[in-house]
Design a protein around this motif. Sequence first.
Motif, PDB file in Angstrom:
ATOM      1  N   MET A 253      38.471  33.458  44.645  1.00 31.82           N
ATOM      2  CA  MET A 253      39.030  33.298  45.992  1.00 31.82           C
ATOM      3  C   MET A 253      40.511  33.666  46.026  1.00 31.82           C
ATOM      4  N   GLU A 254      40.832  34.809  45.382  1.00 26.81           N
ATOM      5  CA  GLU A 254      42.199  35.302  45.314  1.00 26.81           C
ATOM      6  C   GLU A 254      42.263  36.744  45.803  1.00 26.81           C
ATOM      7  N   TYR A 255      43.472  37.153  46.212  1.00 30.32           N
ATOM      8  CA  TYR A 255      43.748  38.532  46.611  1.00 30.32           C
ATOM      9  C   TYR A 255      43.444  39.463  45.448  1.00 30.32           C
ATOM     10  N   SER A 256      42.789  40.588  45.736  1.00 28.03           N
ATOM     11  CA  SER A 256      42.474  41.550  44.686  1.00 28.03           C
ATOM     12  C   SER A 256      43.253  42.849  44.887  1.00 28.03           C
ATOM     13  N   GLU A 257      43.157  43.430  46.106  1.00 23.25           N
ATOM     14  CA  GLU A 257      43.839  44.695  46.386  1.00 23.25           C
ATOM     15  C   GLU A 257      43.810  44.965  47.878  1.00 23.25           C
ATOM     16  N   ARG A 258      44.528  46.021  48.294  1.00 28.30           N
ATOM     17  CA  ARG A 258      44.453  46.455  49.687  1.00 28.30           C
ATOM     18  C   ARG A 258      43.102  47.129  49.919  1.00 28.30           C
TER      19      ARG A 258
END
Length: 187
Positions: A181-186
């Motif tokens: 549940m974390e940011y991975s990429e654009r």
Amino acid sequence: MPKINGNEIKPGNVLDHDGGLWAAIKVDHVKPGKGGAFAQVELKNLRTGTKLNERFRSADKVEKVRLEQKDQQFLYENDGMLVFMDTETFEQIELPSDLLGDRRPFLQDGMQIVVEFYDDEALNASLPAKVVCQIVETEPVVKGQTAANSFKPAILDNGVKVMVPPFISQDEAIVVNTETMEYSERA
């Protein structure tokens, strides 16, 4: 069903133990100074959701269960039940929405997920590893703020709060890892 030794249990294995189906969540191999080695296994019942800590010696035999995996398409939610459709046979099944836990907001209309079956009984569902979400609220981009490990909070279109790098702005699409549940990429 194949029987495996107690020291061969790995996280993710499904075992037929004490008359129920249990998924191995965490496995620690312990080698005490005295006595034989054993595996300390945290199990979760796939039908009731209860947890159990069990000790398996290498001489213990356990039945490993193989679950059938089918691709299902999410249709809608009705009274706390998620309705999925088999894309080949068009059969519909219902699963409780709490099965996905805190990952439930990432389930989107029409999304393809994998449902695990044991003798025509749906037991588990897993989301794709990465999902594209829209940022609806975050702090504005600050020029020159390029510190390597600085993150700012952002609220996604599904209501989930994640930490994003400072260069991400509002109304931008990002890819979120559904396991962490974390940011991975654009996007």
